[in-house]
Write a protein that holds these residues in place. Structure first.
Motif, mmCIF file in Angstrom:
data_model
loop_
_atom_site.group_PDB
_atom_site.id
_atom_site.type_symbol
_atom_site.label_atom_id
_atom_site.label_comp_id
_atom_site.label_asym_id
_atom_site.label_seq_id
_atom_site.Cartn_x
_atom_site.Cartn_y
_atom_site.Cartn_z
ATOM 1 N N PHE A 65 16.784 -2.668 -9.807
ATOM 2 C CA PHE A 65 17.862 -1.736 -10.124
ATOM 3 C C PHE A 65 18.977 -1.774 -9.090
ATOM 4 C CE2 PHE A 65 14.344 0.103 -12.557
ATOM 5 C CZ PHE A 65 14.945 0.081 -13.811
ATOM 6 N N TRP A 66 18.651 -2.194 -7.861
ATOM 7 C CA TRP A 66 19.664 -2.266 -6.803
ATOM 8 C C TRP A 66 20.534 -3.513 -6.983
ATOM 9 C CZ3 TRP A 66 18.576 -4.103 -1.230
ATOM 10 C CH2 TRP A 66 19.707 -3.943 -0.433
ATOM 11 N N ILE A 67 19.921 -4.701 -6.993
ATOM 12 C CA ILE A 67 20.706 -5.930 -7.079
ATOM 13 C C ILE A 67 20.191 -6.920 -8.117
ATOM 14 C CG2 ILE A 67 21.535 -5.846 -4.716
ATOM 15 C CD1 ILE A 67 19.404 -7.863 -3.951
ATOM 16 N N GLY A 68 18.955 -6.819 -8.539
ATOM 17 C CA GLY A 68 18.360 -7.829 -9.403
ATOM 18 C C GLY A 68 18.928 -7.885 -10.803
ATOM 19 N N HIS A 69 19.438 -6.776 -11.319
ATOM 20 C CA HIS A 69 19.968 -6.759 -12.677
ATOM 21 C C HIS A 69 21.190 -7.656 -12.835
ATOM 22 C CE1 HIS A 69 22.349 -3.676 -10.625
ATOM 23 N NE2 HIS A 69 23.279 -3.930 -11.522
#
Length: 94
Positions: A65-69
């Motif tokens: 949810f922080w950077i992987g999306h």
């Protein structure tokens, strides 16, 4: 890329600290059975795998949810990495 590198280090330290706390959590809670599902209840290899698995799982979900999306294939890449690392760690324990 810098953000991803920072995320790796945060995950590393998160896993160490949380895994260490999980090592003692079962005893601290008076041998609570619910806590025993994700915390170490003995000194076996399986119990030590739980100490690493659950902190990494929680961090991976948060990291998505922080950077992987933003990256296509993030979930598959992380799942492959986790499976490979667990397998190689278990082979060393034999």
């Amino acid at each position: 890329m810098n953000e991803f590198r920072r995320s790796i280090w945060i995950g590393f330290f998160w896993s160490i600290v949380t895994g260490t706390l999980l090592h003692f959590l079962y005893a601290w809670t008076g041998e609570n059975r619910v806590v025993g599902l994700y915390s170490a209840v003995s000194e076996s290899t399986w119990e030590h795998l739980k100490l690493l698995f659950f902190p990494v799982l929680v961090y991976t979900i948060w990291e998505y949810f922080w950077i992987g999306h933003r990256w296509k294939g993030y979930v598959l890449a992380r799942a492959r990495h986790r499976a490979w690392s667990w397998k190689s760690w278990m082979q060393r324990k034999r």
